[in-house]
Design an enzyme around this catalytic site. Structure first.
Site, PDB file in Angstrom:
ATOM      1  CE1 TYR A  33       1.233  -0.190   4.344  1.00  0.00           C
ATOM      2  CE2 TYR A  33       0.239   1.985   4.256  1.00  0.00           C
ATOM      3  CZ  TYR A  33       1.050   1.076   4.887  1.00  0.00           C
ATOM      4  OH  TYR A  33       1.702   1.414   6.039  1.00  0.00           O
ATOM      5  CE  LYS A 146       3.405   3.367   3.003  1.00  0.00           C
ATOM      6  NZ  LYS A 146       3.395   3.411   4.452  1.00  0.00           N
ATOM      7  CD  GLU A 180      10.240   2.409  10.488  1.00  0.00           C
ATOM      8  OE1 GLU A 180      10.156   3.328   9.672  1.00  0.00           O
ATOM      9  OE2 GLU A 180      10.028   1.213  10.182  1.00  0.00           O
ATOM     10  CG  LEU A 204       8.454   2.764   4.699  1.00  0.00           C
ATOM     11  CD1 LEU A 204       8.232   1.468   3.913  1.00  0.00           C
ATOM     12  CD2 LEU A 204       7.123   3.437   4.984  1.00  0.00           C
TER      13      LEU A 204
HETATM   14  N1  PMP Z   1       7.739   4.279   8.820  1.00  0.00           N
HETATM   15  C1  PMP Z   1       6.587   3.596   8.901  1.00  0.00           C
HETATM   16  C2  PMP Z   1       6.583   2.284   9.602  1.00  0.00           C
HETATM   17  C3  PMP Z   1       5.405   4.110   8.342  1.00  0.00           C
HETATM   18  O1  PMP Z   1       4.255   3.411   8.405  1.00  0.00           O
HETATM   19  C4  PMP Z   1       5.436   5.380   7.728  1.00  0.00           C
HETATM   20  C5  PMP Z   1       4.173   5.983   7.158  1.00  0.00           C
HETATM   21  N2  PMP Z   1       3.864   5.457   5.925  1.00  0.00           N
HETATM   22  C6  PMP Z   1       6.657   6.059   7.662  1.00  0.00           C
HETATM   23  C7  PMP Z   1       7.792   5.481   8.226  1.00  0.00           C
HETATM   24  C8  PMP Z   1       6.759   7.415   7.005  1.00  0.00           C
HETATM   25  O2  PMP Z   1       6.664   7.292   5.602  1.00  0.00           O
HETATM   26  P1  PMP Z   1       6.150   8.488   4.700  1.00  0.00           P
HETATM   27  O3  PMP Z   1       6.964   9.679   5.044  1.00  0.00           O
HETATM   28  O4  PMP Z   1       6.383   8.004   3.315  1.00  0.00           O
HETATM   29  O5  PMP Z   1       4.698   8.679   5.005  1.00  0.00           O
END
Ligand code: PMP
Length: 287
Positions: A33, A146, A180, A204
């Site tokens: 996703y 993701k 994170e 991620l």
């Molecule tokens: N880490 C995780 C585990 C997340 O779920 C997200 C949110 N999608 C992020 C980091 C931040 O990613 P982004 O800046 O692309 O929203």
């Protein structure tokens, strides 16, 4: 309109959508996703989201169905049909539907679904900072993909939520290192240097993280160290913040009972948030 859906080629209201019982997304979490933001009726950083979407597909060996051009057109159609100016588009692709077997059945047709909604805005969190809890990172070892499998993240966030906190900061217990947030990337500022976990299989690659590292931090000549650090190191930081498509740049002023810096959003965090807002304004100026 406050929300609108799309499923396998049709625009639909959310209550009329039907998920097939043997969709592998439903049975195995076998899918991927993305969530992208809309500001002033325009998609922000969609190219970066689509790049990560393609990578997730490759890693899970889900065949490409829609081209980038088709995905961009679908985003524009959802925005236009819903008339939502400030919102989020969640889109997911599952491997498809087939009688349940663990290995991939042949000739699968992936299912694409999308939902656009008005964004829940947390400007008070950005102004005052949030309180985070520290939770053990019990996720699998491919956090760079993701995927729909988010139970490790969900349970961590629930634990924070139960304590009245807004985010969970995850750490790998054996190594005693922070990775994170449960749905965000984590940064801290110590002796004027910006620290964040390196890009590898344990986190991620956040779109917001990339924009902060590549575009915002250089504006202030900040030194960036992409290296893992311990919770104790984080407690002694001057500033901490999380980044995500939803939270943008949000200060973290407490982790468990540990106050970060003077307990207020820090200067560097504020500067980076402002720089991020300027990039949004440039890319999504009012039509
Ligand atoms: N880490 C995780 C585990 C997340 O779920 C997200 C949110 N999608 C992020 C980091 C931040 O990613 P982004 O800046 O692309 O929203």
């Amino acid at each position: 309109m406050k929300e609108l859906g799309y499923f396998d080629g049709e625009f639909i209201t959310l209550d009329t959508a039907k998920v097939r019982l043997e969709d592998r997304g439903y049975e195995f979490g076998d899918g991927i996703y993305e969530a992208s933001r809309i500001y002033n009726g325009t998609s922000f950083a969609l190219a970066r989201h689509l790049e990560r979407y393609r990578r997730s597909m490759r890693e899970l060996q889900i065949p490409i169905t829609d081209t980038d051009e088709e995905m961009i057109a679908l985003h524009e159609e959802l925005i236009q049909k819903s008339q939502i100016k400030n919102g989020t588009i969640y889109f997911q692709l599952t491997r498809g539907t087939a009688p349940r077997t663990h290995y991939f059945p042949e000739k699968m047709m992936p299912h694409l679904s999308m939902v656009i909604r008005e964004s829940a805005v947390h400007s008070d969190w950005q102004e005052n900072g949030i309180h985070a809890s520290l939770e053990e990172d019990v996720r699998w070892l491919r956090c760079d993909i993701k995927t729909l499998n988010l139970l490790g993240n969900v349970l961590a966030k629930q634990s924070a939520h139960k304590k009245g906190y807004q985010e969970a900061i995850l750490y790998r217990k054996e190594a005693n290192l922070i990775t994170e947030g449960s749905s965000s990337n984590f940064f801290l500022v110590k002796d004027g240097v910006l620290w964040t976990h390196p890009l590898n299989n344990l986190i991620l690659k956040g779109v917001t993280r990339s924009i902060i590292v590549e575009k915002c931090a250089p504006k202030f000549d900040l030194t960036i160290v992409e290296k893992a650090f311990s919770p104790e190191f984080a407690y002694s930081a001057e500033e901490a913040f999380v980044t995500s498509t939803t939270l943008e740049v949000t200060p973290v002023t407490f982790i468990n009972r540990h106050q970060i810096g003077n307990g207020e959003p820090g200067k560097v965090t504020r500067q980076l948030l402002q720089a991020y807002h300027e990039i949004i304004a440039q890319e999504c100026s009012k039509k």
